[in-house]
Design a protein around this motif. Sequence first.
Motif, mmCIF file in Angstrom:
data_model
loop_
_atom_site.group_PDB
_atom_site.id
_atom_site.type_symbol
_atom_site.label_atom_id
_atom_site.label_comp_id
_atom_site.label_asym_id
_atom_site.label_seq_id
_atom_site.Cartn_x
_atom_site.Cartn_y
_atom_site.Cartn_z
ATOM 1 N N GLY A 1 0.931 -1.054 0.056
ATOM 2 C CA GLY A 1 -0.139 0.002 -0.012
ATOM 3 C C GLY A 1 0.750 1.142 -0.082
ATOM 4 O O GLY A 1 0.048 2.299 0.379
ATOM 5 N N ILE A 2 2.168 1.361 -0.346
ATOM 6 C CA ILE A 2 2.968 2.415 -0.371
ATOM 7 C C ILE A 2 3.688 2.797 -1.871
ATOM 8 O O ILE A 2 3.912 1.963 -2.361
ATOM 9 N N ALA A 3 3.382 3.898 -2.096
ATOM 10 C CA ALA A 3 4.148 4.193 -3.254
ATOM 11 C C ALA A 3 5.077 5.496 -3.100
ATOM 12 O O ALA A 3 5.006 6.346 -2.075
ATOM 13 N N ILE A 4 6.013 5.573 -3.835
ATOM 14 C CA ILE A 4 7.385 6.395 -3.852
ATOM 15 C C ILE A 4 7.552 7.360 -4.726
ATOM 16 O O ILE A 4 8.741 7.079 -5.218
ATOM 17 N N PRO A 5 6.471 7.826 -5.536
ATOM 18 C CA PRO A 5 6.787 8.609 -6.647
ATOM 19 C C PRO A 5 7.952 9.918 -6.448
ATOM 20 O O PRO A 5 8.183 10.144 -5.315
ATOM 21 N N HIS A 6 8.682 10.458 -7.497
ATOM 22 C CA HIS A 6 9.453 11.373 -7.224
ATOM 23 C C HIS A 6 9.340 12.292 -8.599
ATOM 24 O O HIS A 6 9.393 11.861 -9.696
ATOM 25 N N GLY A 7 9.711 13.402 -8.171
ATOM 26 C CA GLY A 7 9.892 14.413 -9.273
ATOM 27 C C GLY A 7 10.956 15.367 -9.296
ATOM 28 O O GLY A 7 11.488 15.750 -8.226
ATOM 29 N N LYS B 1 -2.361 3.165 -0.671
ATOM 30 C CA LYS B 1 -3.017 4.448 0.149
ATOM 31 C C LYS B 1 -2.263 5.277 0.848
ATOM 32 O O LYS B 1 -2.656 6.296 1.268
ATOM 33 N N LEU B 2 -0.759 4.952 0.729
ATOM 34 C CA LEU B 2 0.194 5.997 1.171
ATOM 35 C C LEU B 2 1.194 6.496 0.402
ATOM 36 O O LEU B 2 1.911 5.687 -0.256
ATOM 37 N N ILE B 3 1.222 7.765 0.000
ATOM 38 C CA ILE B 3 2.052 8.146 -1.079
ATOM 39 C C ILE B 3 3.233 9.142 -0.540
ATOM 40 O O ILE B 3 2.904 10.171 0.338
ATOM 41 N N PHE B 4 4.618 8.883 -0.592
ATOM 42 C CA PHE B 4 5.726 9.593 -0.153
ATOM 43 C C PHE B 4 6.072 10.283 -1.575
ATOM 44 O O PHE B 4 6.881 9.584 -2.309
ATOM 45 N N LEU B 5 5.997 11.590 -1.838
ATOM 46 C CA LEU B 5 6.463 12.080 -2.943
ATOM 47 C C LEU B 5 7.717 12.848 -2.820
ATOM 48 O O LEU B 5 7.868 13.735 -1.940
ATOM 49 N N LEU B 6 8.738 12.261 -3.314
ATOM 50 C CA LEU B 6 9.963 13.115 -3.201
ATOM 51 C C LEU B 6 10.413 14.089 -4.270
ATOM 52 O O LEU B 6 10.120 13.876 -5.498
ATOM 53 N N VAL B 7 10.653 15.403 -3.521
ATOM 54 C CA VAL B 7 10.634 16.718 -4.495
ATOM 55 C C VAL B 7 12.184 17.017 -4.495
ATOM 56 O O VAL B 7 12.683 17.066 -3.336
ATOM 57 N N VAL B 8 12.665 16.896 -5.708
ATOM 58 C CA VAL B 8 14.238 17.150 -5.861
ATOM 59 C C VAL B 8 14.503 18.257 -6.885
ATOM 60 O O VAL B 8 13.918 18.230 -7.874
ATOM 61 N N PRO B 9 15.355 19.226 -6.369
ATOM 62 C CA PRO B 9 15.637 20.063 -7.313
ATOM 63 C C PRO B 9 16.678 19.920 -8.378
ATOM 64 O O PRO B 9 17.539 18.940 -7.950
ATOM 65 N N THR B 10 16.637 20.224 -9.478
ATOM 66 C CA THR B 10 17.592 19.732 -10.554
ATOM 67 C C THR B 10 19.034 20.480 -10.300
ATOM 68 O O THR B 10 19.826 19.852 -10.415
ATOM 69 N N LYS B 11 18.844 21.669 -9.759
ATOM 70 C CA LYS B 11 20.242 22.606 -9.065
ATOM 71 C C LYS B 11 20.494 22.280 -7.822
ATOM 72 O O LYS B 11 19.531 22.442 -6.885
ATOM 73 N N GLY B 12 21.585 22.466 -7.435
ATOM 74 C CA GLY B 12 22.132 22.462 -5.946
ATOM 75 C C GLY B 12 21.659 21.461 -5.232
ATOM 76 O O GLY B 12 21.330 21.516 -4.178
ATOM 77 N N ARG B 13 21.878 20.231 -5.816
ATOM 78 C CA ARG B 13 21.315 18.954 -5.195
ATOM 79 C C ARG B 13 22.324 18.857 -3.991
ATOM 80 O O ARG B 13 23.648 19.143 -3.905
ATOM 81 N N ASN B 14 21.762 18.369 -2.804
ATOM 82 C CA ASN B 14 22.293 18.492 -1.550
ATOM 83 C C ASN B 14 22.561 17.054 -1.182
ATOM 84 O O ASN B 14 21.392 16.164 -0.970
ATOM 85 N N VAL B 15 23.820 16.669 -0.805
ATOM 86 C CA VAL B 15 24.137 15.135 -0.449
ATOM 87 C C VAL B 15 23.237 14.889 0.851
ATOM 88 O O VAL B 15 22.704 13.552 1.114
ATOM 89 N N ASN B 16 23.126 15.849 1.700
ATOM 90 C CA ASN B 16 22.234 15.451 2.896
ATOM 91 C C ASN B 16 20.913 14.823 2.612
ATOM 92 O O ASN B 16 20.451 13.938 3.075
ATOM 93 N N HIS B 17 20.306 15.916 1.685
ATOM 94 C CA HIS B 17 19.059 15.278 0.947
ATOM 95 C C HIS B 17 18.778 13.986 0.702
ATOM 96 O O HIS B 17 17.933 13.054 0.816
ATOM 97 N N LEU B 18 19.777 13.638 -0.307
ATOM 98 C CA LEU B 18 19.831 12.217 -0.770
ATOM 99 C C LEU B 18 20.059 11.230 0.253
ATOM 100 O O LEU B 18 19.350 10.128 0.241
ATOM 101 N N LYS B 19 20.867 11.607 1.568
ATOM 102 C CA LYS B 19 20.760 10.635 2.451
ATOM 103 C C LYS B 19 19.557 10.158 3.111
ATOM 104 O O LYS B 19 19.182 9.217 3.280
ATOM 105 N N ILE B 20 18.759 11.375 3.336
ATOM 106 C CA ILE B 20 17.571 11.425 3.900
ATOM 107 C C ILE B 20 16.561 10.695 3.218
ATOM 108 O O ILE B 20 15.888 9.548 3.676
ATOM 109 N N LEU B 21 16.624 10.783 1.605
ATOM 110 C CA LEU B 21 15.527 9.974 0.995
ATOM 111 C C LEU B 21 15.947 8.551 1.035
ATOM 112 O O LEU B 21 15.044 7.787 0.823
#
Length: 154
Positions: free
Chosen positions: A63-69, A99-119
């Motif tokens: 029941g979980i989806a992890i789409p991203h943009g 039933k549960l969606i976690f949408l990962l929102v990622v900037p094309t520029k200024g990608r942050n290593v910490n964000h990738l770790k959290i994701l």
Amino acid sequence: MGETMNDLIKDNIDLHASVKTRKEALYQMSTMLEEHGVVSDKDAFYQAILDREAIGPTGMENGIAIPHGESDVVNDAAIAVYKTTSDLEWDSLDGNPIKLIFLLVVPTKGRNVNHLKILSRLSAALTHKDVQQELLSEDNVTDFKKILEKAGGM
């Protein structure tokens, strides 16, 4: 102290989302992100999600989806969370609805290593069946975020 999963979620969460289709859910989530200043153009971001969805399934199991943009209309990396009031058809690994969606929102520029770790931590946490069940049964935003923090080691 670095950013946590909940720093990325902030107010981008609705545990009582009334939507009927995957596209409706993703569009409403894009709209919410624009309202909160996370993306500057909801339509462009929605298209980025659909483009990614076309590449391969983002529905996990249970029941979980992890789409991203990923788009240059993203102002800040974020995670948007939707729990739907009804099951959604989704191209999931186990063939079951979502039933549960976690949408990962990622900037094309200024990608942050910490964000990738959290994701990656979020993805890892969501593979645990006990965590999945707790999140699917929790309707209180504060408690939902506490489960995520604990599961993500944050």
